[in-house]
Design a protein around this motif. Structure first.
Motif, PDB file in Angstrom:
ATOM      1  N   PRO A  38       4.707   2.481   2.759  1.00 38.26           N
ATOM      2  CA  PRO A  38       5.150   1.697   1.605  1.00 38.26           C
ATOM      3  C   PRO A  38       6.417   0.873   1.803  1.00 38.26           C
ATOM      4  O   PRO A  38       7.320   1.265   2.534  1.00 38.26           O
ATOM      5  CB  PRO A  38       5.392   2.764   0.528  1.00 38.26           C
ATOM      6  CG  PRO A  38       5.611   4.020   1.257  1.00 38.26           C
ATOM      7  CD  PRO A  38       4.882   3.928   2.559  1.00 38.26           C
ATOM      8  N   THR A  58       0.870  -1.183   0.000  1.00 39.27           N
ATOM      9  CA  THR A  58       0.000   0.000   0.000  1.00 39.27           C
ATOM     10  C   THR A  58       0.903   1.227   0.000  1.00 39.27           C
ATOM     11  O   THR A  58       2.040   1.161   0.459  1.00 39.27           O
ATOM     12  CB  THR A  58      -0.914   0.118   1.238  1.00 39.27           C
ATOM     13  OG1 THR A  58      -0.104   0.438   2.357  1.00 39.27           O
ATOM     14  CG2 THR A  58      -1.717  -1.135   1.472  1.00 39.27           C
ATOM     15  N   PRO A  59       0.389   2.351  -0.493  1.00 35.14           N
ATOM     16  CA  PRO A  59       1.204   3.560  -0.506  1.00 35.14           C
ATOM     17  C   PRO A  59       1.299   4.213   0.866  1.00 35.14           C
ATOM     18  O   PRO A  59       2.093   5.126   1.048  1.00 35.14           O
ATOM     19  CB  PRO A  59       0.433   4.499  -1.446  1.00 35.14           C
ATOM     20  CG  PRO A  59      -0.596   3.654  -2.123  1.00 35.14           C
ATOM     21  CD  PRO A  59      -0.882   2.516  -1.205  1.00 35.14           C
ATOM     22  N   GLU A 107      -2.572  -1.050 -10.154  1.00 34.46           N
ATOM     23  CA  GLU A 107      -3.190  -0.315  -9.042  1.00 34.46           C
ATOM     24  C   GLU A 107      -4.685  -0.618  -9.048  1.00 34.46           C
ATOM     25  O   GLU A 107      -5.219  -1.050 -10.064  1.00 34.46           O
ATOM     26  CB  GLU A 107      -3.056   1.207  -9.252  1.00 34.46           C
ATOM     27  CG  GLU A 107      -1.655   1.719  -9.233  1.00 34.46           C
ATOM     28  CD  GLU A 107      -1.555   3.243  -9.439  1.00 34.46           C
ATOM     29  OE1 GLU A 107      -2.585   3.882  -9.747  1.00 34.46           O
ATOM     30  OE2 GLU A 107      -0.449   3.757  -9.321  1.00 34.46           O
ATOM     31  N   TYR A 129       9.479   0.045  -0.294  1.00 33.67           N
ATOM     32  CA  TYR A 129      10.077   0.630  -1.505  1.00 33.67           C
ATOM     33  C   TYR A 129      10.759  -0.467  -2.317  1.00 33.67           C
ATOM     34  O   TYR A 129      11.736  -1.068  -1.860  1.00 33.67           O
ATOM     35  CB  TYR A 129      11.071   1.734  -1.131  1.00 33.67           C
ATOM     36  CG  TYR A 129      10.384   2.945  -0.514  1.00 33.67           C
ATOM     37  CD1 TYR A 129       9.837   3.952  -1.318  1.00 33.67           C
ATOM     38  CD2 TYR A 129      10.261   3.076   0.865  1.00 33.67           C
ATOM     39  CE1 TYR A 129       9.192   5.047  -0.757  1.00 33.67           C
ATOM     40  CE2 TYR A 129       9.609   4.180   1.433  1.00 33.67           C
ATOM     41  CZ  TYR A 129       9.081   5.157   0.617  1.00 33.67           C
ATOM     42  OH  TYR A 129       8.435   6.238   1.173  1.00 33.67           O
ATOM     43  N   THR A 189      -0.551  -2.551  -6.204  1.00 34.66           N
ATOM     44  CA  THR A 189      -0.680  -1.479  -5.230  1.00 34.66           C
ATOM     45  C   THR A 189      -2.121  -1.472  -4.742  1.00 34.66           C
ATOM     46  O   THR A 189      -3.045  -1.221  -5.524  1.00 34.66           O
ATOM     47  CB  THR A 189      -0.330  -0.114  -5.859  1.00 34.66           C
ATOM     48  OG1 THR A 189       1.026  -0.166  -6.320  1.00 34.66           O
ATOM     49  CG2 THR A 189      -0.461   1.017  -4.847  1.00 34.66           C
ATOM     50  N   ARG A 207       1.786  13.416  -3.526  1.00 29.55           N
ATOM     51  CA  ARG A 207       2.978  12.783  -2.968  1.00 29.55           C
ATOM     52  C   ARG A 207       3.888  13.878  -2.406  1.00 29.55           C
ATOM     53  O   ARG A 207       4.089  14.924  -3.050  1.00 29.55           O
ATOM     54  CB  ARG A 207       3.744  11.993  -4.044  1.00 29.55           C
ATOM     55  CG  ARG A 207       3.112  10.651  -4.411  1.00 29.55           C
ATOM     56  CD  ARG A 207       3.091   9.663  -3.247  1.00 29.55           C
ATOM     57  NE  ARG A 207       2.438   8.394  -3.555  1.00 29.55           N
ATOM     58  CZ  ARG A 207       1.184   8.084  -3.225  1.00 29.55           C
ATOM     59  NH1 ARG A 207       0.421   8.946  -2.585  1.00 29.55           N
ATOM     60  NH2 ARG A 207       0.690   6.897  -3.513  1.00 29.55           N
ATOM     61  N   GLY A 233      -1.289   5.008  -6.693  1.00 31.27           N
ATOM     62  CA  GLY A 233       0.019   5.668  -6.565  1.00 31.27           C
ATOM     63  C   GLY A 233       1.091   4.617  -6.370  1.00 31.27           C
ATOM     64  O   GLY A 233       1.221   4.047  -5.288  1.00 31.27           O
ATOM     65  N   SER A 234       1.866   4.366  -7.429  1.00 29.34           N
ATOM     66  CA  SER A 234       2.852   3.276  -7.389  1.00 29.34           C
ATOM     67  C   SER A 234       4.280   3.797  -7.493  1.00 29.34           C
ATOM     68  O   SER A 234       5.171   3.081  -7.957  1.00 29.34           O
ATOM     69  CB  SER A 234       2.567   2.295  -8.536  1.00 29.34           C
ATOM     70  OG  SER A 234       1.270   1.773  -8.407  1.00 29.34           O
ATOM     71  N   ASP A 235       4.496   5.032  -7.048  1.00 27.66           N
ATOM     72  CA  ASP A 235       5.836   5.615  -7.151  1.00 27.66           C
ATOM     73  C   ASP A 235       6.826   4.967  -6.198  1.00 27.66           C
ATOM     74  O   ASP A 235       8.029   5.183  -6.317  1.00 27.66           O
ATOM     75  CB  ASP A 235       5.752   7.125  -6.884  1.00 27.66           C
ATOM     76  CG  ASP A 235       4.973   7.408  -5.620  1.00 27.66           C
ATOM     77  OD1 ASP A 235       5.599   7.577  -4.574  1.00 27.66           O
ATOM     78  OD2 ASP A 235       3.724   7.416  -5.663  1.00 27.66           O
ATOM     79  N   HIS A 236       6.358   4.170  -5.229  1.00 25.46           N
ATOM     80  CA  HIS A 236       7.289   3.474  -4.334  1.00 25.46           C
ATOM     81  C   HIS A 236       7.908   2.265  -5.030  1.00 25.46           C
ATOM     82  O   HIS A 236       8.742   1.581  -4.452  1.00 25.46           O
ATOM     83  CB  HIS A 236       6.574   3.054  -3.040  1.00 25.46           C
ATOM     84  CG  HIS A 236       5.340   2.229  -3.264  1.00 25.46           C
ATOM     85  ND1 HIS A 236       4.175   2.758  -3.772  1.00 25.46           N
ATOM     86  CD2 HIS A 236       5.107   0.910  -3.098  1.00 25.46           C
ATOM     87  CE1 HIS A 236       3.267   1.801  -3.882  1.00 25.46           C
ATOM     88  NE2 HIS A 236       3.808   0.675  -3.484  1.00 25.46           N
TER      89      HIS A 236
END
Ligand code: NAD
Length: 374
Positions: free
Chosen positions: A87, A83-84, A128, A89, A106, A272, A110-113
């Motif tokens: 997270p 989960t964000p 996601e 990483y 995810t 973010r 938000g999958s930037d991790h």
């Protein structure tokens, strides 16, 4: 676009922030590590279902360092669920060790991790549960806008202290009506924010996004697109940030751009934390260049105890609406992203196509334009 799965027999799932996961296992050798108490957040309600199919499901919040469950189990996990909000990483380096990893889910948005470029290179799908918590976040944005504009936090703190100096609060309290409000990013959340702002009779609603809204959608919320970022921020009394974090948005709101904001503007960031430069925001708040900053996302999560955003203030002792990352994880949102995660896993196990809007990285390529692939 079909996110196909080339996989072997019994898959494994790893949920890293609340941890799940599993490596390939037989029914006789199930391994379950669950360090958090059972809750919809920690297990997504899928533990029994996964285990009944012979998958090993490990739930853990241990994710830092080489001895963490995350780093130990990622080596043979086939599915990673994160989960964000807290997270795990997934770096390129870790991906290189994750020889069996096929799919990262995810549970949320938000999958930037996850290092998405590395996922493309390693042919690991990233999905996601798109849309699952967009209303939850849009509502939090509205709350944050109002609490900044109305100077709510210092007013409440005053009441807790036992004081009653109305003028001290009122000198920095405004109406939202008549203000210019802009969203940086007008996707699912940004658009819902614009919809929710409409009844407040703002002077103007603006948006900045490389993907223009369809004309009918623009008209329906009465929003105007501004093409230049500096031009956009210079017109807004309040900017709400609703775009993903990617290389084009990391540090976008920095000392240089902040100079172009209207003096005394407010910023709400539930997208973010790293889209804003941590120190530049604190400096701009202290100097009065901005009057307030609110949101639930931080450049590092969990935020260190001495993170400047925990305590920063404007010159009148207010202007801070920061909370931990929870806007998208209301109980209502949890139910939606838990269901969505299960559907994604079912599709994967049964080799069925995934819903296109959920695919961020498909078979070795980006399938979403939201992460800077415009
Ligand atoms: P979305 O994909 O529907 O919309 C994102 C929009 O941002 C798109 O329209 C895209 O074109 C735009 N965009 C991308 N890069 C941009 C740039 N450089 N400049 C301007 N616009 C840009 O996504 P969404 O569902 O609206 O979610 C947006 C983000 O919100 C997520 O990526 C996530 O980081 C964050 N989020 C936070 C929470 C929370 O709990 N705080 C929950 C959900 C989502």
């Amino acid at each position: 676009m079909k996110a196909s799965a080339s996989r072997t027999s019994t898959p494994a799932a790893l949920v890293a922030d609340f941890g799940v996961v599993t490596s390939r296992s037989s029914l006789s050798s199930i391994k379950v590590v669950k360090l958090l108490p059972a809750s919809p957040v920690s297990s997504l309600g899928i533990q029994q279902w996964l285990e009944s199919q012979g998958h090993e499901f490990i739930v853990s919040s241990s994710k830092e360092g080489p001895d963490s469950d995350f780093q130990k189990h990622i080596v043979d996990a086939e599915v990673l669920i994160t989960t964000p909000f807290h997270p795990g990483y997934l770096t390129r380096e870790l991906m290189e060790k994750a020889k069996n990893l096929k799919i990262c889910v995810t549970a949320g948005v938000g999958s930037d991790h996850i290092d998405l470029d590395a996922a493309v290179d390693h042919n690991i799908q990233v999905l996601e549960v798109s849309g699952s918590n967009v209303v939850s976040v849009a509502e939090h944005v509205m709350m944050s806008i109002l609490l900044l504009v109305r100077n709510f936090v210092p007013a409440h703190e005053m009441i807790e202290r036992g004081d009653w100096q109305v003028s001290e609060i009122a000198r920095n309290a405004f109406d939202l009506e008549g203000k210019v409000v802009g969203t940086l990013g007008a996707g699912r959340i940004g658009y819902r924010v614009l919809q929710r702002l409409q009844p407040f009779n703002c002077k103007e609603l603006l948006y900045y996004d490389y993907a223009p809204l369809p004309a009918a959608a623009e008209e329906s919320v009465g929003a105007r697109r501004v093409e230049g970022l500096k031009d956009f921020v210079s017109q807004c009394d309040l900017v709400t940030i609703n775009c993903p974090l990617h290389e084009g948005t990391r540090g976008l709101i920095n000392a240089d751009l902040l100079k172009h904001f209207k003096k005394g503007a407010w910023i709400v960031n539930t997208a973010r934390g790293a889209i804003c430069d941590k120190d530049a925001i604190a400096t701009a708040l202290a100097s009065g260049q901005i009057n307030g900053y609110a949101g639930d996302v931080w450049n590092v999560q969990p935020a260190p105890r001495d993170h400047v955003w925990r305590t920063m203030k404007n010159h009148l002792g207010g202007g801070n609406g920061m909370v931990p990352h929870y806007s998208g994880t209301t109980l209502d949102a949890q139910a939606r992203y838990a269901n969505g995660t299960k559907t994604i896993l079912e599709n994967y196990f049964q080799n069925r196509p995934q819903e296109p809007q959920n695919i961020i990285v498909g078979d070795g390529r980006y399938e979403s334009k939201a992460y800077g692939q415009c």
